[in-house]
Design a protein around this motif. Structure first.
Motif, PDB file in Angstrom:
ATOM      1  N   SER A 173       0.825  -1.209   0.000  1.00  0.00           N
ATOM      2  CA  SER A 173       0.000   0.000   0.000  1.00  0.00           C
ATOM      3  C   SER A 173       0.857   1.256   0.000  1.00  0.00           C
ATOM      4  N   ALA A 174       1.937   1.232   0.772  1.00  0.00           N
ATOM      5  CA  ALA A 174       2.841   2.388   0.838  1.00  0.00           C
ATOM      6  C   ALA A 174       3.462   2.672  -0.524  1.00  0.00           C
ATOM      7  N   VAL A 175       3.835   1.600  -1.228  1.00  0.00           N
ATOM      8  CA  VAL A 175       4.420   1.764  -2.563  1.00  0.00           C
ATOM      9  C   VAL A 175       3.393   2.350  -3.527  1.00  0.00           C
ATOM     10  N   LYS A 176       2.166   1.843  -3.485  1.00  0.00           N
ATOM     11  CA  LYS A 176       1.106   2.336  -4.383  1.00  0.00           C
ATOM     12  C   LYS A 176       0.825   3.816  -4.145  1.00  0.00           C
ATOM     13  N   VAL A 177       0.727   4.195  -2.876  1.00  0.00           N
ATOM     14  CA  VAL A 177       0.460   5.600  -2.533  1.00  0.00           C
ATOM     15  C   VAL A 177       1.596   6.488  -3.018  1.00  0.00           C
ATOM     16  N   THR A 178       2.838   6.013  -2.843  1.00  0.00           N
ATOM     17  CA  THR A 178       3.998   6.798  -3.261  1.00  0.00           C
ATOM     18  C   THR A 178       4.029   6.980  -4.767  1.00  0.00           C
ATOM     19  N   VAL A 179       3.765   5.906  -5.512  1.00  0.00           N
ATOM     20  CA  VAL A 179       3.753   5.995  -6.974  1.00  0.00           C
ATOM     21  C   VAL A 179       2.704   7.002  -7.437  1.00  0.00           C
ATOM     22  N   LYS A 180       1.518   6.936  -6.856  1.00  0.00           N
ATOM     23  CA  LYS A 180       0.454   7.869  -7.221  1.00  0.00           C
ATOM     24  C   LYS A 180       0.863   9.304  -6.910  1.00  0.00           C
ATOM     25  N   SER A 181       1.503   9.512  -5.757  1.00  0.00           N
ATOM     26  CA  SER A 181       1.951  10.849  -5.360  1.00  0.00           C
ATOM     27  C   SER A 181       3.001  11.387  -6.324  1.00  0.00           C
ATOM     28  N   VAL A 182       3.879  10.504  -6.778  1.00  0.00           N
ATOM     29  CA  VAL A 182       4.900  10.924  -7.752  1.00  0.00           C
ATOM     30  C   VAL A 182       4.244  11.334  -9.058  1.00  0.00           C
ATOM     31  N   LEU A 183       3.325  10.521  -9.564  1.00  0.00           N
ATOM     32  CA  LEU A 183       2.696  10.792 -10.858  1.00  0.00           C
ATOM     33  C   LEU A 183       1.832  12.051 -10.838  1.00  0.00           C
ATOM     34  N   THR A 184       1.210  12.338  -9.702  1.00  0.00           N
ATOM     35  CA  THR A 184       0.380  13.545  -9.605  1.00  0.00           C
ATOM     36  C   THR A 184       1.206  14.778  -9.238  1.00  0.00           C
ATOM     37  N   GLY A 185       2.426  14.549  -8.762  1.00  0.00           N
ATOM     38  CA  GLY A 185       3.268  15.665  -8.333  1.00  0.00           C
ATOM     39  C   GLY A 185       3.035  16.053  -6.894  1.00  0.00           C
ATOM     40  N   ALA A 186       2.094  15.385  -6.221  1.00  0.00           N
ATOM     41  CA  ALA A 186       1.787  15.730  -4.830  1.00  0.00           C
ATOM     42  C   ALA A 186       2.982  15.459  -3.939  1.00  0.00           C
ATOM     43  N   MET A 202      12.244   9.478  -2.616  1.00  0.00           N
ATOM     44  CA  MET A 202      11.597  10.234  -3.687  1.00  0.00           C
ATOM     45  C   MET A 202      11.940  11.719  -3.616  1.00  0.00           C
ATOM     46  N   ASN A 203      11.992  12.264  -2.419  1.00  0.00           N
ATOM     47  CA  ASN A 203      12.403  13.669  -2.270  1.00  0.00           C
ATOM     48  C   ASN A 203      13.800  13.894  -2.841  1.00  0.00           C
ATOM     49  N   LEU A 204      14.693  12.953  -2.585  1.00  0.00           N
ATOM     50  CA  LEU A 204      16.052  13.050  -3.123  1.00  0.00           C
ATOM     51  C   LEU A 204      16.032  13.057  -4.651  1.00  0.00           C
ATOM     52  N   LEU A 205      15.247  12.152  -5.248  1.00  0.00           N
ATOM     53  CA  LEU A 205      15.196  12.074  -6.712  1.00  0.00           C
ATOM     54  C   LEU A 205      14.649  13.369  -7.325  1.00  0.00           C
ATOM     55  N   PHE A 206      13.626  13.943  -6.722  1.00  0.00           N
ATOM     56  CA  PHE A 206      13.054  15.193  -7.238  1.00  0.00           C
ATOM     57  C   PHE A 206      14.078  16.327  -7.134  1.00  0.00           C
TER      58      PHE A 206
END
Length: 250
Positions: A55-68, A127-131
């Protein structure tokens, strides 16, 4: 281009060739043994805990794709040499590595429940690091295409050899693929492979973090190593793009 920049870009190209070679070399006995142990420990984790990780991975992927959540406050660096960008990326990698170490030690000390809480927290740090690294190399994460590229970088760092090869080929040919991601699709991609590969690649280091008594030490050690590996992958992925987008002019 001055002599130093010319020399530095030549050095980077040699480093990238070595990195590419290391990505696909045959894994040794210790890696295979730790992978088998990791799979056994994964099976021992309660089903609810496994669902929480997924679930954590799914939420993170969605957040990345939306930019949230992840788009940095730091502006995109427009004018800088590759050397200057590399130095800035190293600085940010060290900053996020220290954050990840502190977070891993704190959650690792709390046993299995806090150890499991580390997975979404550590995902967010990565993810913060990658952005941040994207902006350092001049790529604006407000663009949907750039956020998709970040997921491919993440997949390159945490996936099987077969998926890693596919991700690497996509990253190397990104300039030709860019227009495919001008805007989000009507239906968001599921990224099921991404989720499965990441969960399967949660290696022996992170599994040990869940054990009582040693979690704090292992949590710090694991987060340190995994953050460095991701940072190195991201830095080289953006170096490849930067060199493709800024051909040498003599």
């Amino acid at each position: 281009m001055d002599h130093f920049e010319d020399y530095y870009e030549g050095r980077v190209k040699r480093e990238l060739a070595e990195w590419e070679k290391s990505l696909f070399e045959e894994k040794g006995f210790l890696f295979k043994a730790s992978k088998q142990m990791s799979m056994k420990m994964n099976q021992a984790i309660p089903k609810k805990a496994q669902q929480a990780i997924t679930s954590a991975v799914k939420v993170t992927v969605k957040s990345v794709l939306t930019g949230a959540k992840f788009i940095p406050k730091n502006p995109v660096i427009k004018e800088a040499s590759l050397y200057e960008r590399d130095q800035k990326a190293i600085e940010f990698m060290d900053k996020y590595r220290k954050i990840a170490v502190a977070e891993g030690a704190a959650t690792g000390a709390g046993g299995i429940l806090l150890g499991l809480a580390d997975f979404p927290a550590f995902l967010a740090i990565k993810m913060n690091l990658l952005f941040e690294i994207a902006h350092i190399y001049g790529y604006d994460t407000r663009s949907y295409a750039e956020r998709v590229f970040i997921l491919y970088l993440f997949q390159l760092a945490f996936s099987s050899n077969e998926t890693r090869r596919i991700s690497y080929e996509i990253i190397c040919s990104w300039k030709d693929r860019l227009t495919r991601y001008d805007a989000p699709p009507v239906t968001e991609p599921e990224w099921e492979t991404f989720q499965q590969e990441y969960r399967d690649s949660i290696d022996f280091r992170k599994m040990l973090q869940l054990l009582p008594g040693i979690g704090a030490i292992v949590g710090a050690w694991a987060n340190n190593g995994l953050t460095k590996e991701l940072g190195h992958t991201a830095m080289n992925g953006y170096r490849l793009r930067y060199l493709a987008d800024h051909p040498v002019k003599h």
